[in-house]
Design an enzyme around this catalytic site. Structure first.
Site, PDB file in Angstrom:
ATOM      1  N   GLU A 160     -14.800 -17.179  28.795  1.00 41.35           N
ATOM      2  CA  GLU A 160     -15.964 -18.253  28.957  1.00 41.35           C
ATOM      3  C   GLU A 160     -17.035 -17.468  28.634  1.00 41.35           C
ATOM      4  O   GLU A 160     -17.413 -16.393  28.792  1.00 41.35           O
ATOM      5  CB  GLU A 160     -15.517 -18.686  30.428  1.00 41.35           C
ATOM      6  CG  GLU A 160     -14.623 -19.537  30.405  1.00 41.35           C
ATOM      7  CD  GLU A 160     -14.322 -20.236  31.571  1.00 41.35           C
ATOM      8  OE1 GLU A 160     -15.263 -20.116  32.559  1.00 41.35           O
ATOM      9  OE2 GLU A 160     -13.409 -21.033  32.078  1.00 41.35           O
TER      10      GLU A 160
ATOM     11  N   SER B  39     -15.047 -10.266  30.872  1.00 38.89           N
ATOM     12  CA  SER B  39     -14.329  -8.981  31.632  1.00 38.89           C
ATOM     13  C   SER B  39     -13.990  -9.519  33.080  1.00 38.89           C
ATOM     14  O   SER B  39     -13.132  -9.125  33.682  1.00 38.89           O
ATOM     15  CB  SER B  39     -15.265  -7.842  31.607  1.00 38.89           C
ATOM     16  OG  SER B  39     -15.315  -7.599  30.145  1.00 38.89           O
TER      17      SER B  39
ATOM     18  N   GLY C 105     -17.341   8.438   0.798  1.00 42.24           N
ATOM     19  CA  GLY C 105     -18.783   8.536   0.059  1.00 42.24           C
ATOM     20  C   GLY C 105     -19.112   7.344  -0.181  1.00 42.24           C
ATOM     21  O   GLY C 105     -19.038   6.260   0.690  1.00 42.24           O
TER      22      GLY C 105
ATOM     23  N   GLU D 231      -9.235  -8.586  24.622  1.00 43.15           N
ATOM     24  CA  GLU D 231      -8.077  -8.176  25.706  1.00 43.15           C
ATOM     25  C   GLU D 231      -8.273  -7.129  26.595  1.00 43.15           C
ATOM     26  O   GLU D 231      -7.463  -6.267  26.819  1.00 43.15           O
ATOM     27  CB  GLU D 231      -6.699  -8.259  24.760  1.00 43.15           C
ATOM     28  CG  GLU D 231      -6.407  -9.396  24.285  1.00 43.15           C
ATOM     29  CD  GLU D 231      -4.830  -9.473  23.680  1.00 43.15           C
ATOM     30  OE1 GLU D 231      -3.894  -8.770  24.250  1.00 43.15           O
ATOM     31  OE2 GLU D 231      -4.675 -10.005  22.659  1.00 43.15           O
TER      32      GLU D 231
ATOM     33  N   ARG E  68     -10.264  12.060  -5.798  1.00 46.82           N
ATOM     34  CA  ARG E  68     -11.754  12.466  -6.031  1.00 46.82           C
ATOM     35  C   ARG E  68     -12.064  13.898  -6.220  1.00 46.82           C
ATOM     36  O   ARG E  68     -11.673  14.830  -5.446  1.00 46.82           O
ATOM     37  CB  ARG E  68     -12.315  11.762  -4.916  1.00 46.82           C
ATOM     38  CG  ARG E  68     -14.199  12.196  -4.996  1.00 46.82           C
ATOM     39  CD  ARG E  68     -14.717  11.183  -5.987  1.00 46.82           C
ATOM     40  NE  ARG E  68     -16.148  11.249  -5.742  1.00 46.82           N
ATOM     41  CZ  ARG E  68     -17.024  12.054  -6.406  1.00 46.82           C
ATOM     42  NH1 ARG E  68     -16.791  12.864  -7.140  1.00 46.82           N
ATOM     43  NH2 ARG E  68     -18.347  11.899  -6.228  1.00 46.82           N
TER      44      ARG E  68
END
Length: 379
Positions: free
Chosen positions: A127, A132, A339, A363, A268
């Protein structure tokens, strides 16, 4: 301890991996851009048994163990955390909660549909002033004899508009504090139950997150889960299991980003060779691999604790705390290894980085996990 997978678990892992690659990967970027709920994919997951993995087959479930569930969550989350959170909420919070604490009538009426994907569920605890601090419920459920009248607001609700069944945590007796809280099953379409706009989120953008409003919503007393005042305990027990699913999701996000970074590093080239040959990149990959494996062992451990009937409050909190930390750090490094390409959507890692952050929040935030851990070790 032996973490070797049996043949059934390997098959579940492979099935989830195949589904992620063939059903989730196509259009995953578009779904994220458009904040589009993966309806077709969720329906198929239900048909394959992934939405009621731990539910007894007599209620339409797959009857699998928690470790199999963790393996599936990891594989799905490597590709699409928006879809995997639907699997997590439906399995850990809704199906498990009803099967573990619901009565036979509730199981027959709701669990049989939830476990097969005929409908999906939502868990409504948070809410505006009770995130928490779950004891500070402002949503009320007034006892009217044979029914309750619910008033209040819930927010950050996963599956907010797509669910058919909502487990709502509400205060019935304020004087009793957390012992005056109840868990009630509310069906979509009940008069006075309204669904707010979809949240525009940083990550898991395909996930269906809404605020819910309850205005004199009438719920029959037969929809209460457990005895009067059991709601807070129900929420805490259910969330303890939910942490396993989110820890597995975080693990999958990290592993998915690592796999992409590893592959990219071999393709790469810079300064005349593949960037994986540069120690700066190789050491990043070494750290990522080590931390992911450590997180995986923590997640597997708490799954086995649950499967073997051991208390998993501590192991679950540690798994979620660490796996979510690894997810955030690994995805950041995966972007760095890519990158400039890591900063654009086509390479997926920027989305995984955005998705990773929520695993440190929902959670139970990382700070809440540290409270759980510290209380357990100081007890």
């Amino acid at each position: 301890m032996d973490f070797s997978l049996n043949e059934e678990q390997k098959l579940i892992q492979q099935a989830a991996r195949d589904f992620a690659q063939t059903e989730l990967l196509p259009e995953v970027i578009e779904r994220d851009d458009e904040q589009r709920f993966p309806k077709e994919q969720v329906t198929k997951l239900g048909e394959l048994g992934f939405l009621g993995m731990m539910v007894d087959p007599k209620y339409g479930g797959s009857g699998l163990d928690t470790l199999s569930y963790v393996l599936a969550m990891e594989e799905l989350s490597k590709v699409d955390a928006s879809t995997s959170v639907v699997v997590s909420v439906n399995n850990s919070l809704v199906c498990w909660g009803i099967e573990k604490f619901g009565n036979e009538q509730q199981k027959e009426k709701y669990l049989t549909k939830l476990s097969t994907g005929e409908m999906i569920g939502a868990f409504c605890l948070s809410e505006p002033e009770a995130g928490s601090d779950a004891t500070s419920q402002k949503t009320t459920a007034v006892d009217m004899g044979d029914h309750y009248i619910i008033n209040g607001t819930k927010n950050w609700i996963t599956n907010g508009s797509t669910a058919g069944v909502y487990i709502v945590i509400a205060q019935t007796d304020k004087d009793k504090k957390h012992r005056g809280i109840n868990a009630l099953i509310v069906e979509k379409g009940t008069e006075g139950f309204e669904i707010g706009p979809k949240e525009n989120k940083l990550g898991i953008r395909g996930s269906d997150t809404h605020s819910l409003m309850f205005n004199d919503v009438r719920v029959p007393k037969e929809n209460r889960i457990g005895e009067d005042g059991f709601g807070f305990k129900f929420a805490m027990k259910t969330l303890a299991g939910g942490r396993i699913g989110i820890a597995a999701q975080a693990l999958g996000i990290a592993a998915g980003a690592y796999e992409l970074a590893l592959k990219y590093s071999k393709e790469r080239k810079a300064f005349g060779t593949e960037i994986s040959n540069h120690q700066a990149i190789a050491f990043k990959l070494a750290d990522m691999h080590t931390e992911i494996q450590a997180a995986r062992l923590l997640v597997y451990q708490t799954a086995l604790d649950k499967d073997n009937g051991r208390d998993y409050d501590l192991s679950g909190a540690m798994a979620k705390l660490y796996a979510s930390k690894v997810a955030m750090e690994t995805t950041v490094e995966a972007v760095q290894i890519h990158g400039g390409n890591g900063f654009v959507k086509d390479y997926h890692v920027e989305r995984l980085m955005r998705d990773a952050k929520i695993t440190q929040i929902y959670e139970g935030t990382s700070e809440i996990q540290k409270i759980v851990i510290s209380r357990n070790i100081l007890r």
